[in-house]
Scaffold this motif. Structure first.
Motif, PDB file in Angstrom:
ATOM      1  N   GLN A 322       0.906  -1.126  -0.032  1.00 29.44           N
ATOM      2  CA  GLN A 322      -0.072  -0.031   0.095  1.00 29.44           C
ATOM      3  C   GLN A 322       0.779   1.108  -0.038  1.00 29.44           C
ATOM      4  OE1 GLN A 322      -2.565   0.717   3.411  1.00 29.44           O
ATOM      5  NE2 GLN A 322      -4.220   1.573   2.080  1.00 29.44           N
ATOM      6  N   ASP A 323       0.830   1.999  -1.141  1.00 26.88           N
ATOM      7  CA  ASP A 323       1.501   3.305  -1.380  1.00 26.88           C
ATOM      8  C   ASP A 323       2.910   2.933  -1.218  1.00 26.88           C
ATOM      9  OD1 ASP A 323      -0.811   4.928  -1.049  1.00 26.88           O
ATOM     10  OD2 ASP A 323      -0.699   5.246   1.091  1.00 26.88           O
ATOM     11  N   ASN A 324       3.204   1.721  -2.022  1.00 27.11           N
ATOM     12  CA  ASN A 324       4.539   1.258  -2.313  1.00 27.11           C
ATOM     13  C   ASN A 324       5.312   0.733  -1.158  1.00 27.11           C
ATOM     14  OD1 ASN A 324       4.691   1.830  -4.951  1.00 27.11           O
ATOM     15  ND2 ASN A 324       5.130   3.920  -4.650  1.00 27.11           N
ATOM     16  N   ASP A 325       4.540   0.454   0.007  1.00 30.95           N
ATOM     17  CA  ASP A 325       4.870  -0.336   1.252  1.00 30.95           C
ATOM     18  C   ASP A 325       4.507  -1.366   1.331  1.00 30.95           C
ATOM     19  OD1 ASP A 325       6.150  -0.480   3.743  1.00 30.95           O
ATOM     20  OD2 ASP A 325       4.643   0.259   4.931  1.00 30.95           O
ATOM     21  N   VAL A 326       5.516  -2.655   1.326  1.00 32.75           N
ATOM     22  CA  VAL A 326       5.055  -3.972   1.210  1.00 32.75           C
ATOM     23  C   VAL A 326       4.460  -4.409   2.844  1.00 32.75           C
ATOM     24  CG1 VAL A 326       5.726  -6.282   0.955  1.00 32.75           C
ATOM     25  CG2 VAL A 326       6.727  -4.767  -0.499  1.00 32.75           C
ATOM     26  N   LEU A 327       3.167  -4.766   2.436  1.00 29.65           N
ATOM     27  CA  LEU A 327       2.316  -5.138   3.601  1.00 29.65           C
ATOM     28  C   LEU A 327       2.462  -6.539   4.105  1.00 29.65           C
ATOM     29  CD1 LEU A 327      -0.637  -2.925   3.643  1.00 29.65           C
ATOM     30  CD2 LEU A 327       1.526  -2.228   4.800  1.00 29.65           C
ATOM     31  N   SER A 328       2.212  -7.389   3.063  1.00 30.91           N
ATOM     32  CA  SER A 328       2.230  -8.822   3.226  1.00 30.91           C
ATOM     33  C   SER A 328       2.973  -9.562   1.864  1.00 30.91           C
ATOM     34  CB  SER A 328       0.638  -9.324   3.367  1.00 30.91           C
ATOM     35  OG  SER A 328       0.930 -10.799   3.466  1.00 30.91           O
ATOM     36  N   SER A 329       3.481 -10.570   2.071  1.00 31.19           N
ATOM     37  CA  SER A 329       4.250 -11.319   1.144  1.00 31.19           C
ATOM     38  C   SER A 329       4.263 -12.716   1.616  1.00 31.19           C
ATOM     39  CB  SER A 329       5.385 -10.660   0.824  1.00 31.19           C
ATOM     40  OG  SER A 329       6.164 -11.520  -0.384  1.00 31.19           O
ATOM     41  N   THR A 330       4.327 -13.651   0.585  1.00 33.71           N
ATOM     42  CA  THR A 330       4.685 -15.146   0.691  1.00 33.71           C
ATOM     43  C   THR A 330       6.035 -15.112   1.186  1.00 33.71           C
ATOM     44  OG1 THR A 330       4.765 -15.418  -1.521  1.00 33.71           O
ATOM     45  CG2 THR A 330       3.043 -16.100  -0.569  1.00 33.71           C
ATOM     46  N   ASN A 331       6.762 -14.287   0.792  1.00 27.63           N
ATOM     47  CA  ASN A 331       8.482 -14.297   1.136  1.00 27.63           C
ATOM     48  C   ASN A 331       8.494 -13.039   2.184  1.00 27.63           C
ATOM     49  OD1 ASN A 331      10.990 -13.753   1.140  1.00 27.63           O
ATOM     50  ND2 ASN A 331      11.462 -14.120  -1.072  1.00 27.63           N
ATOM     51  N   PRO A 332       8.702 -13.499   3.401  1.00 28.98           N
ATOM     52  CA  PRO A 332       8.840 -12.469   4.421  1.00 28.98           C
ATOM     53  C   PRO A 332       9.770 -11.494   4.459  1.00 28.98           C
ATOM     54  CG  PRO A 332       8.828 -14.851   5.150  1.00 28.98           C
ATOM     55  CD  PRO A 332       8.898 -14.806   3.802  1.00 28.98           C
ATOM     56  N   ASP A 333      10.943 -11.792   3.442  1.00 24.11           N
ATOM     57  CA  ASP A 333      11.923 -10.746   3.427  1.00 24.11           C
ATOM     58  C   ASP A 333      11.758  -9.460   2.823  1.00 24.11           C
ATOM     59  OD1 ASP A 333      13.576 -12.614   4.650  1.00 24.11           O
ATOM     60  OD2 ASP A 333      14.390 -13.388   2.660  1.00 24.11           O
ATOM     61  N   PHE A 334      10.394  -9.514   1.889  1.00 20.26           N
ATOM     62  CA  PHE A 334       9.788  -8.446   1.311  1.00 20.26           C
ATOM     63  C   PHE A 334       8.878  -7.621   2.073  1.00 20.26           C
ATOM     64  CE2 PHE A 334      10.177 -11.155  -2.899  1.00 20.26           C
ATOM     65  CZ  PHE A 334      11.418 -10.909  -2.861  1.00 20.26           C
ATOM     66  N   VAL A 335       8.429  -7.747   3.359  1.00 19.45           N
ATOM     67  CA  VAL A 335       7.584  -7.058   4.135  1.00 19.45           C
ATOM     68  C   VAL A 335       8.312  -5.915   4.698  1.00 19.45           C
ATOM     69  CG1 VAL A 335       6.119  -7.106   6.082  1.00 19.45           C
ATOM     70  CG2 VAL A 335       6.383  -9.297   4.778  1.00 19.45           C
ATOM     71  N   ASP A 336       7.671  -4.926   4.740  1.00 17.80           N
ATOM     72  CA  ASP A 336       8.106  -3.303   5.129  1.00 17.80           C
ATOM     73  C   ASP A 336       8.961  -2.807   4.284  1.00 17.80           C
ATOM     74  OD1 ASP A 336       6.438  -3.502   7.637  1.00 17.80           O
ATOM     75  OD2 ASP A 336       8.044  -4.706   8.535  1.00 17.80           O
ATOM     76  N   ASP A 338      10.020  -1.029   0.289  1.00 21.02           N
ATOM     77  CA  ASP A 338       9.472  -0.295  -0.694  1.00 21.02           C
ATOM     78  C   ASP A 338       9.065  -1.337  -1.645  1.00 21.02           C
ATOM     79  OD1 ASP A 338       9.826   1.501  -3.321  1.00 21.02           O
ATOM     80  OD2 ASP A 338       8.791   2.618  -1.686  1.00 21.02           O
ATOM     81  N   TYR A 339       7.858  -1.262  -2.137  1.00 20.51           N
ATOM     82  CA  TYR A 339       7.466  -2.128  -3.318  1.00 20.51           C
ATOM     83  C   TYR A 339       8.348  -1.888  -4.894  1.00 20.51           C
ATOM     84  CZ  TYR A 339       4.261  -4.182  -6.764  1.00 20.51           C
ATOM     85  OH  TYR A 339       3.776  -4.962  -7.854  1.00 20.51           O
ATOM     86  N   GLN A 340       8.345  -0.645  -5.162  1.00 21.28           N
ATOM     87  CA  GLN A 340       9.199  -0.440  -6.243  1.00 21.28           C
ATOM     88  C   GLN A 340      10.674  -0.889  -5.921  1.00 21.28           C
ATOM     89  OE1 GLN A 340       8.078   0.482  -9.142  1.00 21.28           O
ATOM     90  NE2 GLN A 340       5.890   0.737  -8.492  1.00 21.28           N
ATOM     91  N   ASN A 341      11.254  -0.668  -5.092  1.00 22.41           N
ATOM     92  CA  ASN A 341      12.709  -1.240  -4.809  1.00 22.41           C
ATOM     93  C   ASN A 341      12.479  -2.700  -4.819  1.00 22.41           C
ATOM     94  OD1 ASN A 341      13.569   1.421  -4.432  1.00 22.41           O
ATOM     95  ND2 ASN A 341      13.412   1.290  -2.276  1.00 22.41           N
ATOM     96  N   VAL A 342      11.627  -3.433  -4.319  1.00 27.43           N
ATOM     97  CA  VAL A 342      11.666  -4.758  -4.179  1.00 27.43           C
ATOM     98  C   VAL A 342      11.731  -5.374  -5.711  1.00 27.43           C
ATOM     99  CG1 VAL A 342      10.210  -6.818  -3.823  1.00 27.43           C
ATOM    100  CG2 VAL A 342      10.602  -5.270  -2.078  1.00 27.43           C
ATOM    101  N   GLN A 391      -1.087  -2.058  -4.277  1.00 27.61           N
ATOM    102  CA  GLN A 391      -0.477  -2.867  -5.303  1.00 27.61           C
ATOM    103  C   GLN A 391      -0.382  -4.228  -4.975  1.00 27.61           C
ATOM    104  OE1 GLN A 391       1.703  -0.195  -3.740  1.00 27.61           O
ATOM    105  NE2 GLN A 391       0.484   1.440  -4.860  1.00 27.61           N
ATOM    106  N   LEU A 392      -0.524  -5.017  -6.117  1.00 23.32           N
ATOM    107  CA  LEU A 392      -0.687  -6.325  -5.906  1.00 23.32           C
ATOM    108  C   LEU A 392       0.087  -6.934  -7.022  1.00 23.32           C
ATOM    109  CD1 LEU A 392      -4.597  -7.098  -5.242  1.00 23.32           C
ATOM    110  CD2 LEU A 392      -2.778  -6.997  -3.525  1.00 23.32           C
TER     111      LEU A 392
END
Length: 875
Positions: A322-336, A338-342, A391-392
């Motif tokens: 949400q607002d490029n901030d990863v809230l949830s993922s099947t890969n825990p390393d991606f949580v918290d 930045d979505y675009q950075n990921v 963002q999904l």
């Protein structure tokens, strides 16, 4: 010395299949081109084996180049590369396809591979064809293998090099190209790939070349059944490859579409849950005043487990932000994070850590973009969504998408294969029953017919067509048989006429000189065919000289008969001039050699006999040695004057002389006597002939030739006569025997006719009246005895056959009387005969005693169903 072909010749080389028929060559090439499509569609073009990628597409490309030449090989390579590029572009299924199936890597290099393969094979073919000695099979295989080894290794390295150029030309993120290239282009992997490509390509091409060498012939050289099975197998293979290719691509496309639908459904489900939780959170906030920090904390707790509860499988990647901030993922390393950075940095920079790499740009639809991500060992398919502030992204690896494809393909192709085998068996069975059986039956009959059995009847009736074919063949054979019969009848008539002419040229009347008592002569000839090449002749040169000869022409049949007539004319013509035997034979030989283009020759034994003195002068020109009986024993006259006539024009033939004494007997013969074979192929031989004449000592010439002919016939048995059998026998100092015979009805009215028949010969021989009367009395008594007693009790009139033979020195007549009446020996009471006893004469009659008084000898024999009475009278 072998030379390499020019570039133009190699370029236009049409492959090893160039001499096949158009249909056969087209079928083979179509099957190979279809194989190129099949190997790409079923992912055998680039076979993954761990980190090694084997180029299976080289096999069909090399086979096309071997059979069709460099140009069609290049076209086949270009087709494989184009299909591989399109597959990697639209439905990539491996990392290698995605990154390395670039146009210059696939289309250009594969086309180049087909072209170079064809050029190398053209050079090998020209080198082998121009050698002074034929190239052995092992050397040919070695040449093909070397071409495949060298080119497979070079192409494998070129593909790796081309992949590196593609990676760095695509401006990927820093480190991406190096990471990918390092995975597939390290030295061990490249070495394994080169070795594997070389082994597989070389093995398959060599085996294909060996198979083609065994089947390198036109379709017309195959039987109908073989042609049908070949085409049926080719169609089945083609159908199998088409079904496999279409099914594989279809299942792949369906898997991708299904994955896209699942990912869209998952994204929509997440969106729905987010909307529902947002509404619930708003209601909570509206009912109770909550601090903003607590609201955010509550919001995060309601969405942090959403990504983990998707139902797309264990290997799915879900990112919720949400607002490029990863809230949830099947890969825990991606949580918290930045979505675009990921997406743009973490994936690129952490390729070695996380295993994900940014690959492609979004699709044209900004509302629903499809991003292409790749794991290091497989291709994933992704779907990204932007919903308000959320963002999904959902990504499925190829292993999940195509999980059931291999099982489905195996089951489908197994069923299809079994179906094709069943169709092949049923079609082959129907072909054999309805078509091939009729053709086989017809061909067997035609083989017998062409072998000479014109009585063979074709009876193929499996269909109306075969019935009509059989009727047509039988009608044609019948007409041919009738025509051949008419021709044969004409030939037989002509041969019969020729035989009659040939026989008429030989003396046939025996004795030929009944009034000359100085010798007895007899001849016999039995040709192996209708006309023969043997001949004999004898004739008087003056009142005390007899010329005689026997000859054997090389060969048999009509040619030998024609040469025989020419040779006889030459020899007899020169002998009749009165020149010596030696001069006559030399002159005849010179004429026979002139213009003898056929190379025929004749062996001759010729002689003149002065029967006043017994001087025999002879020439033996390569003939069998005659036998001479002297003082009761036989000896060979083996002196030879020279070779056969017709070979050497300047040949000389000196003569030899032998003095004959009374009762000396000369036997001349041809090799048809001594070389007559029995069923064991043993020859009659000279020793057996000598033994035969020794056992038959004392036989007159006619009886001697008859005895030899009978013995040779018995010896040969069922063996077909292979050569003419000719004999001539002469006994010196003994007059000829004149034989006559006639049959009379057994009635007493014919007694006078019977007496006159014999007396005419007696008068010719100046028989004294007293001796003639005694012969007449004996004939009357014996003939009347037959008329009265031989056929008693029989209704039909019987017959009596009377024959006589006259011989000279002394003049003797032998009379024989035969009847077919009841067995009765009138001489059986000879022991009790007493001419002075009146009682005996009154009881038995005067007939037989009177006959005994009138003749010199009288005998009786029962031969079969005949009574035979024989008496002799000399004067």
């Amino acid at each position: 010395m072998a030379t390499a072909p020019s570039m133009s010749a190699a370029l236009h080389w049409r492959g090893k299949a160039r001499d096949l028929g158009r249909a056969y060559r087209g079928g083979v090439l179509a099957l190979l081109i279809l194989g190129c499509v099949f190997i790409v569609a079923t992912q055998f073009a680039c076979i993954e084996w761990g980190s090694v990628h084997i180029l299976g597409a080289l096999v069909p490309i090399a086979m096309v180049a071997l059979l069709a030449g460099p140009l069609i090989g290049a076209a086949a390579g270009g087709l494989v590369g184009l299909l591989l590029f399109l597959e990697a572009l639209f439905i990539p299924q491996s990392v290698y396809e995605t990154f390395f199936a670039a146009p210059w890597n696939s289309v250009v290099l594969f086309a180049l591979a087909g072209f170079v393969f064809g050029m190398l094979f053209a050079v090998v073919d020209a080198w082998e064809s121009n050698r002074d000695e034929p190239c052995s099979r092992s050397r040919h295989i070695l040449n093909i293998a070397l071409c495949c080894i060298v080119l497979s290794a070079v192409l494998s390295i070129l593909f790796v090099a081309g992949s590196r150029l593609y990676l760095f030309a695509n401006e990927l993120e820093p480190g991406v190209a190096e990471a990918l290239f390092a995975t597939v282009s390290n030295v061990p992997n490249v070495a394994i790939q080169v070795v594997a490509n070389t082994i597989i390509t070389t093995t398959c091409v060599v085996l294909g070349d060996l198979w083609f060498a065994e089947h390198d012939k036109n379709l017309s050289e195959y039987r109908l059944g073989e042609q049908f099975r070949m085409w049926l197998i080719a169609l089945m293979i083609a159908a199998y490859m088409v079904v496999a290719s279409v099914s594989y691509v279809g299942i792949s496309v369906e898997g991708v579409q299904g994955a896209q639908a699942k990912m869209a459904a998952a994204a929509q489900s997440l969106e729905g849950q987010l909307e529902e939780r947002d509404e619930l959170l708003e209601d909570v906030i509206a009912e109770a005043e909550v601090q903003q920090s607590k609201v955010e904390k509550l919001h995060n707790r309601t969405v942090d487990d959403l990504a983990e509860h998707t139902s797309l499988g264990d290997n799915v990647l879900v990112i919720l932000a949400q607002d490029n901030d990863v809230l949830s993922s099947t890969n825990p390393d991606f949580v918290d994070r930045d979505y675009q950075n990921v997406v743009q940095e973490e994936f690129a920079g952490g390729a070695g850590k996380q295993g994900y790499v940014w690959v492609n740009a979004p699709s044209a639809d900004p509302a629903s973009r499809v991003l292409s991500y790749a794991l290091m060992d497989e291709v994933p398919y992704e779907r990204g969504e932007q919903r308000g502030t959320y963002q999904l992204m959902v990504a499925l690896p190829a292993s999940e998408i195509f999980h059931y494809r291999r099982i489905t393909m195996h089951a489908l192709l197994l069923v299809f294969l079994l179906l094709l085998l069943a169709v092949f068996w049923l079609v082959s069975l129907l072909l054999r029953k309805l078509v091939l059986a009729g053709f086989s039956q017809t061909n067997e009959s035609l083989e017998r017919i062409t072998g000479g059995d014109l009585d063979e009847v074709v009876d193929a009736h499996s269909s109306v067509e075969f019935v009509q074919l059989s009727a047509g063949i039988n009608s044609t054979v019948g007409a041919l048989k009738d025509s051949m019969q008419r021709i044969q009848e004409g030939i037989d008539r002509e041969l019969h006429t020729a035989r009659a002419i040939q026989q008429s040229a030989l003396p046939q009347t025996f004795p030929p000189y009944p009034n000359i008592g100085a010798f007895d002569i007899h001849a016999f000839m039995r040709p192996a065919r209708e006309v023969g090449g043997d001949f004999y002749d004898f004739f008087l040169l003056d009142d005390h000289t007899l010329a005689l000869l026997i000859a054997d022409v090389s060969g048999k049949g009509v040619p030998a008969a024609l040469f025989m007539m020419e040779a006889k004319s030459e020899i007899v013509g020169y002998l009749r001039t009165g020149i010596s035997v030696s001069d006559a034979i030399e002159s005849a030989n010179a004429n026979l050699c002139e213009g003898n283009e056929t190379g025929m020759f004749v062996t001759v034994w010729a002689a003149t006999l002065d029967f006043a003195t017994g001087r025999l002068t002879y020439v033996n020109a390569g003939h069998n040695p005659p036998l001479l009986r002297r003082d009761g024993s036989w000896e060979w006259l083996r002196q030879r004057s020279g070779i056969f006539l017709g070979a050497m024009e300047e040949a000389r033939y000196p003569s030899f002389t032998v003095m004959l004494r009374p009762h000396d007997e000369l036997l001349l013969y041809t090799d048809g006597v001594t070389e007559a074979c029995n069923t064991s192929y043993d020859e009659f031989g000279e020793s057996r002939l000598e033994e035969l004449v020794s056992d038959a000592d004392g036989l007159r010439p006619s009886k001697l030739t008859q005895a030899i002919e009978a013995s040779v016939t018995t010896w040969a048995g069922e063996m077909e006569q292979s050569d003419d059998i000719t004999m001539l026998a002469l006994e010196f100092g003994v007059g000829p025997i004149t034989r006559y015979a006639q049959t009379f009805v057994a009635t007493e009215d014919n007694v006078g006719r019977v007496q006159d028949y014999v007396c005419a010969e007696l008068d010719k021989r100046l028989c004294p009246v007293s001796a003639k009367n005694q012969v007449c009395i004996a004939i009357e008594e014996l003939f009347v005895n037959v008329c009265r007693y031989a056929y008693q009790g029989q209704q039909a009139q019987g017959t009596a056959r009377l024959s006589y033979a006259y011989s000279m020195n002394p003049s003797t007549i032998t009379v024989e009387l035969r009847d077919e009446g009841v067995a009765f020996d009138p001489l059986s009471r000879a022991d009790s005969f007493d001419p002075n006893s009146m009682e005996f004469l009154e009881a038995n009659g005067w007939g037989i005693p009177m006959v005994r008084k009138c003749v010199d000898t009288i005998t009786y024999q029962r031969e079969g169903n005949q009574n035979v009475l024989t008496f002799t009278k000399s004067w």
